[in-house]
Design an enzyme around this catalytic site. Structure first.
Site, PDB file in Angstrom:
ATOM      1  N   ILE A  27       0.826  -1.211   0.000  1.00  0.00           N
ATOM      2  CA  ILE A  27       0.000   0.000   0.000  1.00  0.00           C
ATOM      3  C   ILE A  27       0.865   1.267   0.000  1.00  0.00           C
ATOM      4  CG2 ILE A  27      -0.246   0.361   2.514  1.00  0.00           C
ATOM      5  CD1 ILE A  27      -3.300   0.592   1.979  1.00  0.00           C
ATOM      6  N   HIS A  95       5.439 -12.150   5.703  1.00  0.00           N
ATOM      7  CA  HIS A  95       5.315 -11.638   4.334  1.00  0.00           C
ATOM      8  C   HIS A  95       6.697 -11.385   3.766  1.00  0.00           C
ATOM      9  CE1 HIS A  95       5.127  -8.312   7.218  1.00  0.00           C
ATOM     10  NE2 HIS A  95       5.780  -7.586   6.321  1.00  0.00           N
ATOM     11  N   HIS A  97       8.690  -9.138   1.103  1.00  0.00           N
ATOM     12  CA  HIS A  97       8.664  -7.976   0.218  1.00  0.00           C
ATOM     13  C   HIS A  97       9.452  -8.347  -1.037  1.00  0.00           C
ATOM     14  CE1 HIS A  97       7.662  -4.866   3.420  1.00  0.00           C
ATOM     15  NE2 HIS A  97       8.082  -5.872   4.166  1.00  0.00           N
TER      16      HIS A  97
HETATM   17  P1  5GP Z   1       6.964  -4.963   7.577  1.00  0.00           P
HETATM   18  O1  5GP Z   1       7.647  -3.790   8.219  1.00  0.00           O
HETATM   19  O2  5GP Z   1       6.013  -5.641   8.532  1.00  0.00           O
HETATM   20  O3  5GP Z   1       7.925  -5.910   6.931  1.00  0.00           O
HETATM   21  O4  5GP Z   1       6.130  -4.363   6.375  1.00  0.00           O
HETATM   22  C1  5GP Z   1       4.750  -4.219   6.350  1.00  0.00           C
HETATM   23  C2  5GP Z   1       4.367  -3.670   4.989  1.00  0.00           C
HETATM   24  O5  5GP Z   1       2.977  -3.837   4.827  1.00  0.00           O
HETATM   25  C3  5GP Z   1       4.683  -2.191   4.793  1.00  0.00           C
HETATM   26  O6  5GP Z   1       5.531  -2.024   3.663  1.00  0.00           O
HETATM   27  C4  5GP Z   1       3.308  -1.561   4.590  1.00  0.00           C
HETATM   28  O7  5GP Z   1       3.330  -0.509   3.645  1.00  0.00           O
HETATM   29  C5  5GP Z   1       2.458  -2.727   4.133  1.00  0.00           C
HETATM   30  N1  5GP Z   1       1.056  -2.641   4.505  1.00  0.00           N
HETATM   31  C6  5GP Z   1       0.569  -2.386   5.741  1.00  0.00           C
HETATM   32  N2  5GP Z   1      -0.768  -2.443   5.733  1.00  0.00           N
HETATM   33  C7  5GP Z   1      -1.152  -2.746   4.468  1.00  0.00           C
HETATM   34  C8  5GP Z   1      -2.435  -2.960   3.851  1.00  0.00           C
HETATM   35  O8  5GP Z   1      -3.504  -2.872   4.460  1.00  0.00           O
HETATM   36  N3  5GP Z   1      -2.420  -3.253   2.530  1.00  0.00           N
HETATM   37  C9  5GP Z   1      -1.261  -3.372   1.818  1.00  0.00           C
HETATM   38  N4  5GP Z   1      -1.378  -3.674   0.520  1.00  0.00           N
HETATM   39  N5  5GP Z   1      -0.039  -3.195   2.370  1.00  0.00           N
HETATM   40  C10 5GP Z   1       0.014  -2.891   3.690  1.00  0.00           C
END
Ligand code: 5GP
Length: 112
Positions: A27, A95, A97
């Site tokens: 997002i 997840h 990336h």
């Molecule tokens: P983390 O720091 O947990 O590895 O990354 C979480 C990622 O999830 C971030 O890059 C953030 O932009 C993305 N993200 C968080 N909430 C949402 C959402 O509701 N939809 C989408 N598509 N991405 C999300």
């Protein structure tokens, strides 16, 4: 939250789905191509993954090249799996990336 995306309660711009895996656009993209690949079944993080998760984790990596190429990063990409507090994991559903685009994504980490 990603369980809700997997369940369809929260919308996402999906680029792949099958019975085990979902992939969608981040997002808040950090690069021109920024996808997230998740297992449908809840796994909190790599810190809690087990041997039973090996097949789905393998499949998440195995589809990364196709997804990156299709979405505009045909010459390579980077896969990042942030884990726990030290890895700065914000969403507690494992997840990967996939980041890339037309230009190199830069150094892996800012050196301290
Ligand atoms: P983390 O720091 O947990 O590895 O990354 C979480 C990622 O999830 C971030 O890059 C953030 O932009 C993305 N993200 C968080 N909430 C949402 C959402 O509701 N939809 C989408 N598509 N991405 C999300």
């Amino acid at each position: 939250m990603f369980c809700k995306i997997a369940g369809g309660q929260i919308p996402a711009r999906k680029v792949h789905e099958d019975d085990e895996i979902l992939a969608f656009h981040d997002i808040n993209p950090a690069r021109p191509v920024h996808l997230l690949v998740i297992p449908r079944r809840h796994i909190t993080s790599l810190a809690t993954a087990t041997e039973a998760d090996v097949p789905v984790l393998g499949r998440m990596l195995a589809i990364a090249n196709r997804l990156a190429s299709e979405q505009g990063s045909p010459d390579g990409f980077r896969v990042i799996i942030n884990t726990g507090r030290i890895g700065h994991q914000e969403v507690q559903h494992l997840h990967a990336h996939i980041v890339g685009g037309p230009e190199p994504v830069g150094p892996m980490l800012k050196r301290i």
